[in-house]
Scaffold this motif. Structure first.
Motif, short mmCIF file in Angstrom:
data_model
loop_
_atom_site.label_atom_id
_atom_site.label_comp_id
_atom_site.label_asym_id
_atom_site.label_seq_id
_atom_site.Cartn_x
_atom_site.Cartn_y
_atom_site.Cartn_z
N SER A 1 -28.05 -8.02 39.78
CA SER A 1 -28.15 -6.81 38.97
C SER A 1 -28.41 -7.18 37.51
CB SER A 1 -26.89 -5.94 39.11
OG SER A 1 -25.75 -6.65 38.68
N ALA A 2 -29.07 -6.27 36.80
CA ALA A 2 -29.45 -6.51 35.41
C ALA A 2 -28.23 -6.57 34.49
CB ALA A 2 -30.39 -5.42 34.93
N VAL A 3 -28.25 -7.53 33.57
CA VAL A 3 -27.28 -7.63 32.48
C VAL A 3 -28.05 -7.28 31.22
CG1 VAL A 3 -25.80 -9.17 31.15
CG2 VAL A 3 -25.91 -9.39 33.64
N ARG A 4 -27.58 -6.26 30.51
CA ARG A 4 -28.31 -5.73 29.36
C ARG A 4 -27.55 -5.96 28.06
NH1 ARG A 4 -32.42 -2.66 31.24
NH2 ARG A 4 -32.34 -2.10 33.43
N ALA A 5 -28.30 -6.05 26.95
CA ALA A 5 -27.68 -6.19 25.63
C ALA A 5 -26.88 -4.93 25.33
CB ALA A 5 -28.75 -6.40 24.57
N ALA A 6 -25.62 -5.10 24.93
CA ALA A 6 -24.75 -3.98 24.62
C ALA A 6 -25.20 -3.25 23.36
CB ALA A 6 -23.31 -4.46 24.48
N ALA A 7 -25.91 -3.95 22.48
CA ALA A 7 -26.44 -3.38 21.24
C ALA A 7 -27.57 -4.30 20.76
CB ALA A 7 -25.34 -3.27 20.18
N ALA A 8 -28.34 -3.84 19.81
CA ALA A 8 -29.44 -4.63 19.27
C ALA A 8 -28.90 -5.85 18.51
CB ALA A 8 -30.29 -3.78 18.33
N GLY A 9 -29.67 -6.93 18.52
CA GLY A 9 -29.26 -8.11 17.79
C GLY A 9 -30.22 -9.27 18.00
N ILE A 10 -29.74 -10.46 17.63
CA ILE A 10 -30.51 -11.70 17.74
C ILE A 10 -29.77 -12.62 18.72
CG2 ILE A 10 -31.41 -13.73 16.53
CD1 ILE A 10 -32.71 -11.20 15.57
N VAL A 11 -30.49 -13.18 19.67
CA VAL A 11 -29.90 -14.14 20.60
C VAL A 11 -29.65 -15.44 19.83
CG1 VAL A 11 -30.26 -15.47 22.73
CG2 VAL A 11 -31.08 -13.10 22.58
N THR A 12 -28.38 -15.82 19.72
CA THR A 12 -28.03 -17.05 19.00
C THR A 12 -27.79 -18.22 19.95
OG1 THR A 12 -25.70 -16.42 18.92
CG2 THR A 12 -27.08 -15.81 17.02
N PHE A 13 -27.64 -17.92 21.23
CA PHE A 13 -27.50 -18.97 22.24
C PHE A 13 -27.95 -18.42 23.58
CE2 PHE A 13 -25.30 -21.20 25.65
CZ PHE A 13 -25.62 -22.52 25.35
N SER B 1 -35.20 -11.55 19.24
CA SER B 1 -34.60 -10.25 18.92
C SER B 1 -34.53 -9.43 20.19
CB SER B 1 -35.46 -9.49 17.91
OG SER B 1 -35.43 -10.14 16.66
N VAL B 2 -33.42 -8.73 20.37
CA VAL B 2 -33.27 -7.86 21.53
C VAL B 2 -32.83 -6.48 21.05
CG1 VAL B 2 -32.77 -9.69 23.20
CG2 VAL B 2 -30.89 -8.63 21.95
N GLY B 3 -33.27 -5.48 21.77
CA GLY B 3 -32.85 -4.11 21.50
C GLY B 3 -31.69 -3.74 22.41
N ALA B 4 -30.98 -2.69 22.06
CA ALA B 4 -29.91 -2.20 22.92
C ALA B 4 -30.49 -1.87 24.29
CB ALA B 4 -29.27 -0.95 22.31
#
Length: 155
Positions: free
Chosen positions: A37-49, A84-87
């Motif tokens: 199942s998909a795991v989604r970004a809880a909010a917008a941000g930058i992937v640091t790892f 960069s990822v969006g919510a």
């Protein structure tokens, strides 16, 4: 900032802060998930790892409000460090279980509070009187945009 649950699933083990660093506890939320199942970004941000730690795959996202969320024990990853990822953007896929964590500075916080499903908030003292940022770690300071918060009056 608004945070949304990163997966569809039931929380099977809630946040249980350890009595002291290194003590047992659960520094996030454990979800029962359907593998793949998909795991989604809880909010917008930058992937640091985005990578492996031991035998597990993990992604960490830094958000504009100073919170870092972590997505652990992934079956697969769909992002790379620096992206960069969006919510709601897909970060990867879940395995049989999934761990969602949150930190401000080096302090783990209950991610359920970010999601609006937590119990009462716990106050954590600053590292030292007059420290800047949250927990004295250089996070967001009282100056600038803080949602109207003001520092306590000096006596």
């Amino acid at each position: 900032m608004f945070y949304a649950p990163p997966v569809e699933g039931v929380v099977v083990d809630p946040f249980r802060p350890p009595a002291h660093p290194g003590a047992p506890g659960n520094r996030g939320l454990e979800y029962a998930t359907r593998p793949g199942s998909a795991v989604r970004a809880a909010a917008a941000g930058i992937v640091t790892f985005a990578g492996r730690v031991g035998s597990g795959r993990h992604v960490t996202v830094a958000h504009a409000d100073g919170v870092r969320t972590s997505y652990s024990f992934l079956a697969g990853m769909a992002v790379r460090t620096g992206q960069s990822v969006g919510a709601g953007d897909v970060l990867g896929t879940a395995g049989a279980s999934f761990h969602f964590g949150a930190r401000i500075g080096e302090a783990y916080v209950d991610p359920a509070v970010l999601l609006g499903i937590g119990g009462p908030a716990r106050l954590v003292p600053l590292a030292r009187r007059g420290a800047t940022g949250w927990f004295g770690t250089g996070g967001p300071s009282w100056r600038g945009t803080t949602g109207g918060l003001r520092p306590p009056a000096r006596r």
